[in-house]
Design an enzyme around this catalytic site. Sequence first.
Site, short mmCIF file in Angstrom:
data_model
loop_
_atom_site.label_atom_id
_atom_site.label_comp_id
_atom_site.label_asym_id
_atom_site.label_seq_id
_atom_site.Cartn_x
_atom_site.Cartn_y
_atom_site.Cartn_z
N ALA A 158 0.85 -1.19 0.00
CA ALA A 158 0.00 0.00 0.00
C ALA A 158 0.89 1.24 0.00
CB ALA A 158 -0.89 0.01 1.24
N LYS A 159 0.32 2.36 -0.24
CA LYS A 159 1.06 3.62 -0.15
C LYS A 159 0.04 4.73 -0.02
CE LYS A 159 5.44 4.79 -0.40
NZ LYS A 159 6.59 4.00 0.05
#
Length: 359
Positions: free
Chosen positions: A46-47
């Site tokens: 994720a980011k």
Amino acid sequence: MQHNLARGPAKGGIRYHPSTDLDEVKALAMWMTWKCAVVGIPYGGAKGGVAVDPKRLSEAELERLTRRYASEIQIIIGPEKDIPAPDMGTDARIMAWIMDTYSMNQGYVVPGVVTGKPISVGGTRGRVDATGRGILYIAQEACRARGISLEGATVAVQGFGNVGSNAARLLRSQGCRLVAVSDVSGGVYNPKGLEWHELQSIIKEQGLSLSQAKGDFDHISNAELLELPVDILVPAALENQITARNAPRVRAKIIIEGANGPTTPEADLILHEKNVFVVPDILANAGGVVVSYFEWVQDLQSFFWEEEEVNLRLKRIMTRSFDEVYTLATREGVSMREAAYMLALRREEEALRYRGIFP
Ligand code: NAD
């Protein structure tokens, strides 16, 4: 942005940078999926990102922005869902605000919602130098694979920030000869060796950049540093530093990618032909996310480890991961980068296959 959740909750940093956008965040999220898979920690990728220059905000503005952002993403994050961490422009203090905002809204303390926190609110020992330490363990294995003695090996490091300075210090402590380092302003070079503490005091205590530093060394450019005749080159600054233009002139025997994406695909082919041993970013700089994983484990158990235990467990994971990638690369006759991606994709595919699709 969550890229993949097949192997566990999502994990990745939050970036505050004026030019960040959805495309960048998507690509970084995917990178995290492969990085977690290649070192075998139970996360997807994720980011997060906010297009802002944090240096232009007051502390109160930074806190308000962070708490509002944390409230917006509250429904998708959580210790079982998505565990953010610091990235460019964010730090331990910002992680503490996110943890506090999330905890206030839940009504109880949830330290495991973010990693990279200060130790006083559930952070882990050993996080600050984890990525640099991971690079040391990878360097030990890469030297063994290439029949080079780590003791006495010459090292050049591009970037003297969190990753580069810690990698330089730890490699030096194991008997490497640190011959060159650089920051954004330029580099310093002494083929007989540099003293890490001297450089650190120039930057930290005197507040100077390396191009302003005076000492027993010559000044060189970042481009020159990348072409020095060294055993180990650690690019630990930015992406796209080794390109088709300078790759033919690279004389390092081993390249350990501290930064994300320092080598372009065209340069990669040239280095492969020149028999340069390149340890790819998703393996080489995974020490940070591995120790983030340890922080989350400790938070969930409310049981905190000594630094020796953190470092020992980090060493085990980095060494094992290197061996797995190296064995695959040797068996299949491919580069370390191809092998790292093959391993990551296989793990991802296996998880997806076992889980199947429901309903
Ligand atoms: P940092 O901001 O602490 O340090 C960056 C260093 O690079 C500084 O010394 C800076 O002066 C130098 N630099 C900036 N622009 C440069 C340029 N044009 N030429 C040469 N040097 C330049 O950042 P960091 O946390 O050390 O991260 C460095 C790289 O490692 C990034 O690619 C980051 O994504 C990657 N990375 C960091 C971690 C981590 O735990 N910090 C983990 C994995 C990957």
